[in-house]
Every structure is written in structure tokens, then in C-alpha cells.
Design a protein around this motif. Structure first.
Motif, PDB file in Angstrom:
ATOM      1  N   ARG A 132      10.488   5.835  -1.761  1.00 46.05           N
ATOM      2  CA  ARG A 132       9.150   5.379  -2.083  1.00 46.05           C
ATOM      3  C   ARG A 132       8.887   5.491  -3.590  1.00 46.05           C
ATOM      4  O   ARG A 132       8.330   4.586  -4.212  1.00 46.05           O
ATOM      5  N   VAL A 133       9.311   6.593  -4.168  1.00 39.99           N
ATOM      6  CA  VAL A 133       9.101   6.792  -5.599  1.00 39.99           C
ATOM      7  C   VAL A 133       9.878   5.744  -6.394  1.00 39.99           C
ATOM      8  O   VAL A 133       9.391   5.172  -7.369  1.00 39.99           O
ATOM      9  N   ARG A 134      11.087   5.459  -5.932  1.00 36.20           N
ATOM     10  CA  ARG A 134      11.900   4.454  -6.611  1.00 36.20           C
ATOM     11  C   ARG A 134      11.247   3.089  -6.568  1.00 36.20           C
ATOM     12  O   ARG A 134      11.152   2.389  -7.570  1.00 36.20           O
ATOM     13  N   LEU A 135      10.807   2.720  -5.350  1.00 40.05           N
ATOM     14  CA  LEU A 135      10.164   1.418  -5.199  1.00 40.05           C
ATOM     15  C   LEU A 135       8.895   1.355  -6.047  1.00 40.05           C
ATOM     16  O   LEU A 135       8.572   0.342  -6.662  1.00 40.05           O
ATOM     17  N   LEU A 183     -10.864  -9.508 -19.616  1.00 39.33           N
ATOM     18  CA  LEU A 183      -9.530  -9.155 -20.091  1.00 39.33           C
ATOM     19  C   LEU A 183      -9.189  -7.677 -19.942  1.00 39.33           C
ATOM     20  O   LEU A 183      -8.016  -7.330 -19.829  1.00 39.33           O
ATOM     21  N   VAL A 184     -10.204  -6.808 -19.998  1.00 35.86           N
ATOM     22  CA  VAL A 184      -9.847  -5.385 -19.926  1.00 35.86           C
ATOM     23  C   VAL A 184     -10.211  -4.741 -18.603  1.00 35.86           C
ATOM     24  O   VAL A 184      -9.718  -3.664 -18.289  1.00 35.86           O
ATOM     25  N   ASP A 185     -11.073  -5.387 -17.826  1.00 40.06           N
ATOM     26  CA  ASP A 185     -11.593  -4.685 -16.668  1.00 40.06           C
ATOM     27  C   ASP A 185     -10.713  -4.868 -15.446  1.00 40.06           C
ATOM     28  O   ASP A 185     -11.114  -5.444 -14.472  1.00 40.06           O
ATOM     29  N   TYR A 186      -9.510  -4.416 -15.517  1.00 39.38           N
ATOM     30  CA  TYR A 186      -8.711  -4.397 -14.306  1.00 39.38           C
ATOM     31  C   TYR A 186      -8.227  -2.994 -14.028  1.00 39.38           C
ATOM     32  O   TYR A 186      -8.213  -2.138 -14.908  1.00 39.38           O
ATOM     33  N   GLU A 187      -7.879  -2.786 -12.777  1.00 40.11           N
ATOM     34  CA  GLU A 187      -7.633  -1.415 -12.381  1.00 40.11           C
ATOM     35  C   GLU A 187      -6.263  -0.918 -12.815  1.00 40.11           C
ATOM     36  O   GLU A 187      -5.306  -1.662 -12.844  1.00 40.11           O
ATOM     37  N   VAL A 188      -6.240   0.339 -13.146  1.00 39.96           N
ATOM     38  CA  VAL A 188      -4.990   0.922 -13.597  1.00 39.96           C
ATOM     39  C   VAL A 188      -4.309   1.606 -12.417  1.00 39.96           C
ATOM     40  O   VAL A 188      -4.926   2.356 -11.689  1.00 39.96           O
ATOM     41  N   TYR A 189      -3.073   1.303 -12.253  1.00 43.64           N
ATOM     42  CA  TYR A 189      -2.276   1.949 -11.219  1.00 43.64           C
ATOM     43  C   TYR A 189      -1.258   2.840 -11.911  1.00 43.64           C
ATOM     44  O   TYR A 189      -0.883   2.606 -13.044  1.00 43.64           O
ATOM     45  N   GLU A 190      -0.750   3.792 -11.172  1.00 43.38           N
ATOM     46  CA  GLU A 190       0.325   4.622 -11.686  1.00 43.38           C
ATOM     47  C   GLU A 190       1.439   4.632 -10.664  1.00 43.38           C
ATOM     48  O   GLU A 190       1.164   4.651  -9.462  1.00 43.38           O
ATOM     49  N   PRO A 191       2.684   4.652 -11.118  1.00 47.56           N
ATOM     50  CA  PRO A 191       3.755   4.837 -10.127  1.00 47.56           C
ATOM     51  C   PRO A 191       3.630   6.214  -9.481  1.00 47.56           C
ATOM     52  O   PRO A 191       3.089   7.136 -10.080  1.00 47.56           O
ATOM     53  N   LEU A 192       4.148   6.341  -8.265  1.00 40.93           N
ATOM     54  CA  LEU A 192       4.069   7.628  -7.572  1.00 40.93           C
ATOM     55  C   LEU A 192       5.018   8.640  -8.191  1.00 40.93           C
ATOM     56  O   LEU A 192       6.052   8.291  -8.735  1.00 40.93           O
ATOM     57  N   MET A 193       4.635   9.917  -8.102  1.00 42.11           N
ATOM     58  CA  MET A 193       5.501  10.998  -8.577  1.00 42.11           C
ATOM     59  C   MET A 193       6.247  11.577  -7.380  1.00 42.11           C
ATOM     60  O   MET A 193       5.742  11.552  -6.263  1.00 42.11           O
ATOM     61  N   LEU A 194       7.431  12.132  -7.666  1.00 41.62           N
ATOM     62  CA  LEU A 194       8.197  12.766  -6.599  1.00 41.62           C
ATOM     63  C   LEU A 194       7.577  14.119  -6.293  1.00 41.62           C
ATOM     64  O   LEU A 194       7.526  14.995  -7.152  1.00 41.62           O
ATOM     65  N   ARG A 195       7.049  14.254  -5.077  1.00 42.13           N
ATOM     66  CA  ARG A 195       6.412  15.525  -4.709  1.00 42.13           C
ATOM     67  C   ARG A 195       6.994  16.023  -3.406  1.00 42.13           C
ATOM     68  O   ARG A 195       7.263  15.233  -2.511  1.00 42.13           O
ATOM     69  N   PRO A 196       7.184  17.314  -3.284  1.00 41.81           N
ATOM     70  CA  PRO A 196       7.669  17.857  -2.015  1.00 41.81           C
ATOM     71  C   PRO A 196       6.601  17.696  -0.934  1.00 41.81           C
ATOM     72  O   PRO A 196       5.408  17.695  -1.252  1.00 41.81           O
ATOM     73  N   GLY A 214       0.823  -1.209   0.000  1.00 40.68           N
ATOM     74  CA  GLY A 214       0.000   0.000   0.000  1.00 40.68           C
ATOM     75  C   GLY A 214       0.857   1.258   0.000  1.00 40.68           C
ATOM     76  O   GLY A 214       0.573   2.230  -0.694  1.00 40.68           O
ATOM     77  N   TRP A 215       1.932   1.219   0.756  1.00 40.17           N
ATOM     78  CA  TRP A 215       2.825   2.380   0.844  1.00 40.17           C
ATOM     79  C   TRP A 215       3.544   2.597  -0.482  1.00 40.17           C
ATOM     80  O   TRP A 215       3.644   3.714  -0.983  1.00 40.17           O
ATOM     81  N   VAL A 216       4.017   1.519  -1.070  1.00 36.80           N
ATOM     82  CA  VAL A 216       4.783   1.626  -2.311  1.00 36.80           C
ATOM     83  C   VAL A 216       3.906   2.106  -3.464  1.00 36.80           C
ATOM     84  O   VAL A 216       4.319   2.939  -4.270  1.00 36.80           O
ATOM     85  N   THR A 217       2.670   1.601  -3.539  1.00 39.80           N
ATOM     86  CA  THR A 217       1.823   2.004  -4.659  1.00 39.80           C
ATOM     87  C   THR A 217       1.110   3.322  -4.375  1.00 39.80           C
ATOM     88  O   THR A 217       0.623   3.967  -5.292  1.00 39.80           O
ATOM     89  N   GLY A 218       1.053   3.712  -3.098  1.00 41.45           N
ATOM     90  CA  GLY A 218       0.354   4.939  -2.740  1.00 41.45           C
ATOM     91  C   GLY A 218      -1.132   4.840  -3.039  1.00 41.45           C
ATOM     92  O   GLY A 218      -1.827   5.840  -3.168  1.00 41.45           O
ATOM     93  N   PHE A 251       7.915  -1.197  -8.877  1.00 39.92           N
ATOM     94  CA  PHE A 251       6.728  -2.034  -8.739  1.00 39.92           C
ATOM     95  C   PHE A 251       5.910  -2.021 -10.032  1.00 39.92           C
ATOM     96  O   PHE A 251       5.297  -3.011 -10.405  1.00 39.92           O
ATOM     97  N   PHE A 252       5.901  -0.884 -10.696  1.00 39.32           N
ATOM     98  CA  PHE A 252       5.043  -0.765 -11.879  1.00 39.32           C
ATOM     99  C   PHE A 252       5.789  -0.935 -13.183  1.00 39.32           C
ATOM    100  O   PHE A 252       5.197  -0.820 -14.245  1.00 39.32           O
ATOM    101  N   GLU A 253       7.101  -1.171 -13.143  1.00 40.10           N
ATOM    102  CA  GLU A 253       7.871  -1.141 -14.387  1.00 40.10           C
ATOM    103  C   GLU A 253       7.333  -2.177 -15.373  1.00 40.10           C
ATOM    104  O   GLU A 253       6.907  -3.263 -14.993  1.00 40.10           O
ATOM    105  N   ASP A 254       7.331  -1.822 -16.611  1.00 39.59           N
ATOM    106  CA  ASP A 254       6.937  -2.707 -17.717  1.00 39.59           C
ATOM    107  C   ASP A 254       5.492  -3.153 -17.670  1.00 39.59           C
ATOM    108  O   ASP A 254       5.101  -4.072 -18.368  1.00 39.59           O
ATOM    109  N   ARG A 255       4.699  -2.526 -16.834  1.00 42.27           N
ATOM    110  CA  ARG A 255       3.319  -2.948 -16.764  1.00 42.27           C
ATOM    111  C   ARG A 255       2.596  -2.535 -18.041  1.00 42.27           C
ATOM    112  O   ARG A 255       2.830  -1.474 -18.581  1.00 42.27           O
TER     113      ARG A 255
END
Ligand code: HEM
Ligand code: HEM
Length: 536
Positions: free
Chosen positions: A497-500, A471-484, A350-354, A504-508
Motif C-alpha cells: 500500500r505504501v509503495r502504491l 489555481l491554488v485551491d486544491y486539496e493536498v494529499y500526502e503519500p502514506l507512511m509505513l506504520r506498524p 481510496g485505499w491507496v491514498t488512505g 500515486f503521488f510521485e512528482d506531484r
């Protein structure tokens, strides 16, 4: 009048308890149908079988280490000195009507119980069912897993036969390996020098009182949460985050579940009748001197035994007048850390995906490649430890040297998880690409036709609506952005966290979007209107 008495009795009870509201409400609960949702049920039913058979055993079992001379009907041990516990376990086996069957049912049900829990946990993991709002139920479930292993180990130690005594000996060794306080703790637990005369009685109290009470309480809590959260479901036609499609508990699901309980009981009874488990009459009573080769604990303890066998010897030195047995401290700590990570995995992810959304639609494992990869790595690691618990048997059966088997498994335990991670992740990504292709262009039908212009093409067949939804109805996640943060600073933990998150989402692969589907080469355009899901 038929039913007159039943109706009156039901009315009598309802007027005094108002239970009908509860039954109505609960009976209308919908339980979705998927074979993998059966695993939690198998765990539940085998626990019921355990309680029934265990209660029978308590009538005859004597949790005492007092020395007695065996005079039961098993001739090879006649006249032998043994503890009253062993004596009574033998009597249950040979002199009490149905006793052996019940002992075997208890033991097989215990093995099935822990196996069912383990696989249930894997299904919850690989489908992401632990995500919000079910994180706490994962922790409750994990606690049950640990309690179940403790139940199994204490039970297995009760008959005080040679095998169980050796198991306790290892536990004693582990405890004594704790620096400074180990010996004290061992004396406290065993009531003196191992094996002492107290341990069986103490384990018995744990086994039939404290641990079962905890297991019952946690199972109750676990199931209350399953009802409160409602059950998850796989994506499919008409299934959304807000509904549950399936059968109502009353009458359909209750009937199915009731029948299924008897099936589980039947299978356990058949296994107990046909396959011997824990033949203590062959092992004989516990005596610290004879240790035979090829002794093995019940399967679920194997990983711990294996971990001890894999650590190189000689990691031991004397410091401050104490022996520091790193060959014991290291595997024990490592296992504790790993178990801890499993317990809190939902919070880490949960923390990694935000991701703070609720999830009631399950992930197909391929649609979460990194999670599936981590899971595959974990399973591979566990399998290595488990295999190591049989290192001597592997060596003798395949005529290898024990050292080479140990070295091979050491390499597997260290390298295997990385390999499993990459392979599983790549396979997932490949499958996602394939799904996308199928949604957009249909299945390859294998039918080749020649066009008037001479060109050959393969006819693609459209997937049906239900399949396309899946096949198409799955949820879309996004990697977190670096925010102050609120002070306008970018902290180190935010960077991590942003790196992880990126990892986590690479090549998805994103599911085919609505526009893509509509553009989908004009195939079956009418059906596309049906598709409505989050992320579109
Ligand atoms: C759901 C029983 C252990 C996590 C369920 C269900 C049952 C059940 C009957 C509903 C049906 C199903 O999804 O299979 C048990 C029993 C256990 C046990 C009797 C052990 C004594 C565990 C463990 C975990 C876990 C070890 C995880 C570490 C969950 C979660 C759900 C669930 C998160 C909700 C799943 C969903 O809604 O899809 N459990 N369970 N349980 N269990 Fe367990
Ligand atoms: C023995 C497991 C709960 C009563 C055992 C044994 C195992 C075991 C593996 C050794 C059996 C053998 O001799 O081959 C479990 C597990 C439990 C559980 C995993 C729960 C999750 C209970 C409960 C009771 C109970 C609730 C009592 C109500 C006994 C008794 C014995 C025993 C009396 C000694 C009899 C004997 O070994 O022949 N248990 N048990 N157990 N268990 Fe349990």
C-alpha cells in the motif's frame, strides 16, 4: 380573481399529500453550473426519449420467430420468408405512419444514451467526483452502464435481420466456448440448437420489461444520491467543501433543464429524420449462411468484438475430451476483470491514498496526474479494442493487409496504454508547474520594457482573484507512511500500500502556499488575503 382555481387545486392537493414541503425543499436545492454537469442530464433525457419511442414500437412490434411471408410495401423483399419479428419491424418502417421515424428516434436515442453515459462516467472519473462520499453512486452508475449496454444489445437483436442474427451468432459462439457447460447454456438460452425459435421472445421480455425496470430503479437511486450528497463543484471564489454555489432548482434550473430536454429531443429527432440507422430492409432477414464483410455492431459493442479479433488464433486445444478455446476464454475473462476494476476503482484509489476526507470540490484533472494517467491509459486501451472491431474496414479502405492491421492494433493495445499513461502524467505535471508559476509571478503579458539601467524585462500581469483561487485551491494529499499495525508488525499488504501510495503521488506539485504567495515578489499582496482554502 386570477389563479383562484389553481390556488384552490394546489391547496386541495397539499392538504392531502403535504407535498409543498417537499417541493419547497427540493426547489431550493442548488445546482452548480458547469457544462460537464450536463452529461448526466443528456443521459437522463435520452432515456426518456427511449421510453417514449419504445412504447410506441411495442404497439406494432411482434416478438415472434414464426415464419411468415412478407407482403408489405417494400418491394425488394416481397414474397420472402422471414420471422414475424422482421416482418413487423419492416411494417413499422414502411407501412405504419411515422413508424420509421420513431424506430430511428429509438435507435439514435439509444446510441446517444450510451455515449452520454460513457462521457459522463469519464467526467466523473477525471474530476475525482467518485471520491468519498460518492463511491457507492459510482457503483450504481457503473451498473447502469452495464444495464444500458445490455438494453442496447437486446434491442438491436429484436428485428431478427441479418445483422442482428450475426450478432447473436457471436454471442452463441462465446457461450459455447465456456468449457464443460457452454453447450448446455446455449441450448438453454436459445431453447435448442441456435437460432431456435425462442430467443427473440425471450430477449423481448428482457428488453421491454426486466431491464427497463432495473434501469429506472437504478436511475432513481442514482439521482436520490445526487440530491443527498449534493452536487460537487469546481474550486472557485467562495466555493468550499461545505457549500454549493449555483442556481436553485426552482425556477432557474428546472426551466433550463426543461428547455434542455427539448433541445436533446430535437437533435435526436433531426438525426433520426436525416441519417438512416440500421436499414434492416437492406440487410434482409436472418439466415445463418450469408455473412457479409464489413458488418459492424452498434458502437458500444465494438470493444468486445475488437477484443475477439485481436486474440491470436490457434489458442485452442483438447483436454479431458473437451475443447478449451482460450482464444475466447482469455478475452472474455480479461474484459470481465477490467470491467470489475472500473467498478471498484473508487475503493482502490481510496485505499491507496488512505484518504478518508469527504470531497465536494472537484479535482482539475491536471492536479491528479496519476489518476489522469491511468484514465488516459484506459481510454487508449478501449480505443484500440474499438478500432479492432473495424479492422477489416480499415484494411480495405487503406489497402492494407488484414494481418498487418491486426498486428498494429495488437501492438497499440499492449504498448499504447503505457505511453498514454506517461505522456498524460507528464503533461499534467507540466501544467501544474505552469499554474504555480502563474500564481506566483503572474501571466506573461508579452510587453517588454527597458529599464533605465538598460535591462529588458517582460511585464507580468497578476491573475485576478477568481483565477488565483482556482489555481491554488486544491486539496493536498500526502503519500502514506509505513506504520506498524496494532500488533506492532509491518505487514506485506501495508508495504504494498505504501509503495502504491508513493507511486500515486510521485512528482506531484504542491499548490503555492500562503507564505509563498505573500512572498510572491510583492505582486498584488492585498489580494492574497482573500485566499483561504484547505491545505493552507
Ligand atoms: C451525477 C445521471 C450513469 C456516476 C449524475 C447526475 C445525473 C446523472 C443527472 C447529476 C448531473 C451530473 O453530474 O452530470 C446519470 C444517468 C446515468 C448515469 C441517467 C445512466 C443511465 C453514471 C455512471 C457513473 C455515474 C455510468 C459512473 C460509473 C455519477 C456520479 C455522480 C453522478 C459519481 C455525482 C457527480 C457529482 O456530484 O459531481 N448522474 N448517471 N453515473 N453520476 Fe451519473
Ligand atoms: C428495439 C435500444 C428501451 C422497445 C430497439 C433497438 C435498439 C434499442 C438499439 C433496435 C432498433 C432498430 O430496429 O433499429 C434500447 C435501449 C433501451 C431501450 C438502449 C434502454 C436503455 C426500450 C424500452 C422499450 C423498448 C423501455 C419499450 C417500452 C423496443 C421495441 C423494439 C426495440 C418494441 C423493436 C422495434 C424495432 O426494432 O423496430 N431498442 N431500447 N426499448 N425497442 Fe428498445
Amino acid at each position: 380573481k386570477s389563479g383562484g382555481f389553481t390556488a384552490a387545486a394546489a391547496n386541495y392537493i397539499d392538504e392531502r399529500t403535504s407535498i409543498s414541503g417537499v417541493v419547497k425543499e427540493f426547489g431550493r436545492k442548488i445546482f452548480p453550473d458547469h457544462w460537464s454537469f450536463m452529461l448526466g442530464e443528456v443521459a437522463l433525457y435520452s432515456f426518456v426519449i427511449i421510453i417514449l419511442s419504445g412504447t410506441f414500437l411495442t404497439f406494432f412490434f411482434q416478438a415472434s420467430m414464426a415464419e411468415v411471408t412478407y407482403n408489405g410495401s417494400w418491394a425488394p423483399l416481397k414474397g420472402m420468408e422471414m420471422s414475424a419479428a422482421m416482418d413487423s419491424a419492416l411494417k413499422i418502417s414502411f407501412d405504419i405512419r411515422g413508424g420509421l421515424l420513431v424506430r430511428q428516434i429509438h435507435h439514435w436515442a439509444a446510441l446517444l444514451f450510451i455515449a452520454a453515459i460513457g462521457i459522463h462516467m469519464l467526467r466523473v472519473y477525471f474530476t475525482g467526483a467518485f471520491r468519498k462520499p460518492r463511491e457507492l453512486n459510482w457503483v450504481i452508475g457503473f451498473t447502469l452502464f452495464v444495464l444500458a449496454m445490455a438494453e442496447g444489445f437486446t434491442g438491436y437483436s429484436l428485428p431478427d435481420d441479418l445483422l442482428s442474427g450475426n450478432g447473436l451468432r457471436i454471442i452463441d459462439g462465446l457461450i459455447k466456448g465456456i468449457p464443460f457447460v457452454g453447450t448446455w447454456i446455449s441450448f438453454l438460452l436459445f431453447g435448442g440448437e441456435f437460432p431456435g425459435t425462442a430467443i427473440i421472445g425471450r430477449l423481448y421480455t428482457l428488453h421491454i420489461l426486466l431491464l427497463p425496470a432495473l434501469v429506472v430503479a437504478f436511475i432513481a437511486l442514482h439521482l436520490v444520491f445526487v440530491v443527498v450528497h449534493k452536487h460537487t463543484q469546481f474550486a472557485g471564489g467562495g466555493r468550499t467543501q461545505k457549500n454549493v454555489i449555483g442556481y436553485p432548482i426552482l425556477p432557474v434550473y428546472a426551466a433550463k433543464a426543461g428547455g434542455f430536454f427539448f433541445l436533446v429531443f430535437g437533435v435526436v429527432a433531426l438525426m433520426a429524420a436525416f441519417f438512416t440507422i440500421n436499414p434492416i430492409w437492406n440487410y434482409g432477414p436472418y439466415d445463418p449462411s450469408p455473412v457479409s464483410a464489413g458488418t459492424q455492431p452498434d458502437w458500444y459493442i465494438g470493444f468486445a468484438d475488437g477484443a475477439l479479433r485481436l486474440i491470436p488464433p490457434g489458442w485452442e486445444f483438447v483436454w479431458l475430451d473437451h475443447t478449451w478455446s482460450f482464444n475466447i476464454i482469455v478475452p472474455v475473462l480479461a474484459l470481465l476483470v477490467l470491467l470489475g476494476l472500473v467498478a471498484v476503482y473508487p475503493f482502490i484509489e481510496g485505499w491507496v491514498t488512505g484518504d478518508k476526507r469527504e470531497h465536494h470540490i472537484l479535482d482539475r484533472p491536471r492536479n491528479a496526474p496519476t489518476r489522469t494517467g491511468i484514465g488516459a491509459a484506459g481510454v487508449t486501451f478501449y480505443a484500440g479494442l474499438w478500432a479492432a472491431a473495424s479492422s477489416d474496414i480499415i484494411a480495405t479502405h487503406f489497402q492494407l493487409s488484414l494481418e498487418s492491421v491486426t498486428h498494429a492494433i495488437q501492438a497499440w493495445v499492449i504498448l499504447g496504454p503505457f505511453l498514454a499513461y506517461f505522456v498524460a502524467k507528464r503533461v499534467c505535471i507540466g501544467l501544474m508547474k505552469k499554474d504555480r508559476e502563474i500564481v506566483l509571478h503572474g501571466y506573461e503579458s508579452g510587453r517588454i520594457v527597458r529599464l533605465p539601467g538598460g535591462e529588458y524585462i517582460e511585464v507580468h500581469e497578476q491573475v485576478d482573484d477568481y483565477e488565483r483561487w482556482k489555481l491554488v485551491d486544491y486539496e493536498v494529499y500526502e503519500p502514506l507512511m509505513l506504520r506498524p499495525n496494532s500488533q506492532g508488525k509491518i505487514t506485506g499488504s501495508a508495504r504494498l500500500r505504501v509503495r502504491l501510495s508513493k507511486w500515486f503521488f510521485e512528482d506531484r506539485i504542491a499548490p503555492a502556499s500562503r507564505t509563498e504567495l505573500e512572498a510572491g515578489h510583492g505582486h498584488g499582496a492585498a489580494a492574497h488575503d482573500e485566499i483561504e482554502g484547505p491545505g493552507h
